[in-house]
Design a protein around this motif. Structure first.
Motif, short mmCIF file in Angstrom:
data_model
loop_
_atom_site.label_atom_id
_atom_site.label_comp_id
_atom_site.label_asym_id
_atom_site.label_seq_id
_atom_site.Cartn_x
_atom_site.Cartn_y
_atom_site.Cartn_z
N MET A 160 49.73 -1.67 26.97
CA MET A 160 49.27 -2.52 25.87
C MET A 160 50.10 -2.27 24.61
O MET A 160 50.42 -3.20 23.88
CB MET A 160 47.80 -2.29 25.61
N ILE A 187 52.22 -5.09 22.64
CA ILE A 187 52.03 -5.35 21.21
C ILE A 187 53.35 -5.21 20.47
O ILE A 187 53.69 -6.03 19.61
CB ILE A 187 50.95 -4.41 20.63
N LEU A 238 51.43 -9.57 22.90
CA LEU A 238 50.04 -9.59 22.45
C LEU A 238 50.01 -9.52 20.93
O LEU A 238 50.87 -8.89 20.32
CB LEU A 238 49.26 -8.41 23.02
N ASN A 239 49.02 -10.17 20.36
CA ASN A 239 48.88 -10.21 18.91
C ASN A 239 47.58 -9.53 18.52
O ASN A 239 46.51 -9.89 19.02
CB ASN A 239 48.90 -11.66 18.44
N LEU A 240 47.64 -8.56 17.62
CA LEU A 240 46.43 -7.85 17.19
C LEU A 240 45.52 -8.71 16.32
O LEU A 240 44.41 -8.29 16.01
CB LEU A 240 46.81 -6.57 16.44
N GLN A 242 44.29 -11.45 17.36
CA GLN A 242 43.30 -12.00 18.28
C GLN A 242 42.15 -10.99 18.42
O GLN A 242 42.39 -9.80 18.66
CB GLN A 242 43.92 -12.28 19.65
N VAL A 271 41.94 -8.80 21.77
CA VAL A 271 43.04 -7.84 21.85
C VAL A 271 42.82 -6.70 20.86
O VAL A 271 43.01 -5.53 21.20
CB VAL A 271 44.40 -8.54 21.59
N ILE A 291 40.00 -4.38 22.21
CA ILE A 291 40.46 -3.55 23.33
C ILE A 291 41.39 -2.46 22.82
O ILE A 291 41.27 -1.29 23.19
CB ILE A 291 41.14 -4.41 24.41
N TRP A 292 42.31 -2.82 21.94
CA TRP A 292 43.25 -1.85 21.39
C TRP A 292 42.52 -0.76 20.60
O TRP A 292 42.82 0.42 20.74
CB TRP A 292 44.29 -2.54 20.52
#
Length: 95
Positions: free
Chosen positions: A25, A29, A34-36, A38, A41, A44-45
Motif C-alpha cells: 500500500m 501511495i 492510490l490517493n489518501l 479517498q 484508502v 485502511i492506511w
C-alpha cells in the motif's frame, strides 16, 4: 500445547500479511496509484499504520538513517520469519 503452537503460528502469519499489505500500500501511495484523499484508502492506511507503528518504532531507533529508505518493514519481516523458524524447530516443546 499443540493449539498454543498453532495460535502463535497463526498470529505470526497474520503479522506477516499485514506487513506485506502495508508495504504494498505504501508503494501504491508513493506511485500515486492510490490517493489518501479517498476515505476508504485513508482509513485502511491509518489502521495499518496504527497497527504496525509499535513494531516499527523500536526498529527505527536501532537502524541508522538511510536517506529516505525505510528498512523497518524488511527487518520486521525477517524477525517474524526468524520467529517462525525458531518455533518450528522447537515444536517438540509444544507437544
Amino acid at each position: 500445547m499443540t493449539s498454543l503452537f498453532q495460535i502463535i503460528m497463526l498470529i505470526l502469519d497474520i503479522v506477516w500479511f499485514v506487513i506485506i499489505a502495508h508495504v504494498i500500500m505504501s508503494w501504491l501511495i508513493n506511485f500515486q496509484v492510490l490517493n489518501l484523499r479517498q476515505p476508504l484508502v485513508a482509513q485502511i492506511w491509518s489502521g495499518l499504520d496504527r497497527l504496525l507503528e509499535p513494531i516499527y518504532t523500536p526498529i527505527r531507533r536501532i537502524l541508522p538513517p538511510m536517506s529516505g529508505i525505510d528498512l523497518a518493514p524488511l527487518v520486521a519481516l525477517v524477525a517474524v520469519y526468524a520467529l517462525r523458524i525458531i518455533l518450528t524447530n522447537n515444536a517438540a516443546a509444544f507437544y
